[in-house]
Design an enzyme around this catalytic site. Structure first.
Site, PDB file in Angstrom:
ATOM      1  N   HIS A 257      -1.204   2.623  -0.421  1.00 31.23           N
ATOM      2  CA  HIS A 257       0.186   2.197  -0.529  1.00 31.23           C
ATOM      3  C   HIS A 257       0.670   2.773  -1.865  1.00 31.23           C
ATOM      4  CE1 HIS A 257      -0.253  -1.653   2.132  1.00 31.23           C
ATOM      5  NE2 HIS A 257      -1.155  -0.748   2.486  1.00 31.23           N
TER       6      HIS A 257
ATOM      7  N   GLU B 182      -6.075  -3.944   6.007  1.00 24.96           N
ATOM      8  CA  GLU B 182      -5.477  -3.760   4.672  1.00 24.96           C
ATOM      9  C   GLU B 182      -6.303  -4.481   3.604  1.00 24.96           C
ATOM     10  OE1 GLU B 182      -1.175  -4.081   4.431  1.00 24.96           O
ATOM     11  OE2 GLU B 182      -1.392  -5.350   2.668  1.00 24.96           O
TER      12      GLU B 182
ATOM     13  N   LYS C 246      15.384   5.492   7.630  1.00 28.77           N
ATOM     14  CA  LYS C 246      14.121   5.709   6.898  1.00 28.77           C
ATOM     15  C   LYS C 246      13.008   6.090   7.881  1.00 28.77           C
ATOM     16  CE  LYS C 246      11.895   2.011   5.165  1.00 28.77           C
ATOM     17  NZ  LYS C 246      11.421   0.923   4.280  1.00 28.77           N
TER      18      LYS C 246
END
Ligand code: FAD
Length: 286
Positions: free
Chosen positions: A77, A17, A164
């Site tokens: 993101h 990331e 979710k």
């Protein structure tokens, strides 16, 4: 193969990331880190999105460039709080048209001062719906092993998280320091019938103040043994970085024993810590 759903189906993923650079020097550091870490052949990388859209164009530009230049996919993101549906649909359409095949769908945090962020979204699940409407993406979401700070209780957190995850291809967790938090999360999701792969996020921290601040924000427990080690290295940046590498290496080793679907490492736009974790673990093994 560039869809993360397909990569996960093929075997364990390794991912790194990054965050969008804010300065010209930061841009150079970003490119150097991506270049060095590319040698470790990750399955994918991701680039974070500044709260309330503050890095909207930089995140987009970094993701598109890395995705074009490298052999592995780059995933943006994307947070929805404070955005209108039209704004996000436009950005998603641009991503799709420019060859991006994966998105990490997040709520984002409301403003710290409690003011109304505006926009048309409150929860990540609403962004997931929009992403599905735009179409063409493999979709991931965030998971909090130690329960999201805004959750009413653990039961509600897990119930809403399972719902979710049922709508997407994968989850990525917030960082944690005790492997039991991850194992409990996966076990509780399985009890709810949710089998969507959840990739643990591991942070090789580089600053004592930083790890304490981020842990407080994210509900991450710093165990007493780690508090003591942080006290011992406080004020010594290189000793702190080496401790971050040691702690992350031990955690990754325990996670690999647990049979995780992947490992997601926070690079924080530097290559050294991740390169050292790989060396300590004898990776990459392909
Ligand atoms: P949600 O899934 O919407 O959950 C937030 C809270 O709302 C939870 O307590 C949940 O239980 C509750 N909730 C969900 N749905 C409902 C409902 N229908 N009714 C009532 N309550 C509900 N932030 C950034 O700004 N940029 C980033 O790039 C970024 N990257 C991240 C990457 C990872 C892997 C992780 C774990 C977090 C990241 N974050 C990022 C932080 C994230 O945006 C914040 O933690 C945010 O507060 C919550 O986002 P979420 O997607 O988990 O929200």
């Amino acid at each position: 193969m560039a869809r993360i759903a397909d990569l996960l189906a093929a075997g364990r993923t390794w991912s790194f990331e990054f965050s969008p650079p804010k300065t010209a020097a930061g841009m150079v550091a970003f490119d150097e880190a991506v270049g060095s870490l590319a040698e470790l052949e990750p399955e994918f990388v991701s680039v974070t999105y500044g709260a309330l859209g503050s890095t909207r164009s930089t995140t987009r530009d970094m993701v598109v460039r890395v995705n074009d230049e490298r052999t592995f996919p780059a995933m943006p993101h994307l947070t929805c709080v404070g955005h209108t549906r039209a704004e996000l649909a436009e950005l998603l359409t641009e991503y799709r048209d420019r060859g991006i095949e994966n998105v990490l769908a997040l709520a984002g945090d409301p403003p710290a001062d409690g003011s109304d962020p505006g926009g048309e979204f409150a929860y990540a699940s609403e962004l997931v719906e929009l992403i599905r409407d735009v179409g063409g993406f493999s979709v991931g979401v965030a998971a909090f092993p130690e329960v999201h700070p805004r959750s009413a209780d653990r039961e509600a957190d897990r119930r809403l998280l399972a719902a979710k995850l049922d709508e997407v291809d994968f989850g990525i967790t917030q960082f944690f320091f005790d492997v039991e938090h991850y194992r409990s999360l996966v076990g509780e999701l399985a009890d709810l019938g949710c089998e969507t792969p959840v990739i643990p996020g591991v942070m090789p921290f580089v600053s004592v103040a930083g790890v304490r601040r981020m842990s407080a924000i994210n509900n991450t427990d710093i165990p007493a043994w780690l508090q003591a080690k942080l006290d011992a290295v406080d004020g010594d940046p290189e000793a702190t970085r080496r401790l971050g590498v040691q702690v992350a290496t031990d955690l990754v080793a325990e996670l690999l024993e647990s049979g995780v679907p992947g490992i997601h490492l926070y690079a924080m736009n530097k290559a050294a810590s991740i390169t050292e974790i790989y060396a300590a673990l004898g990776l990459p093994v392909r």
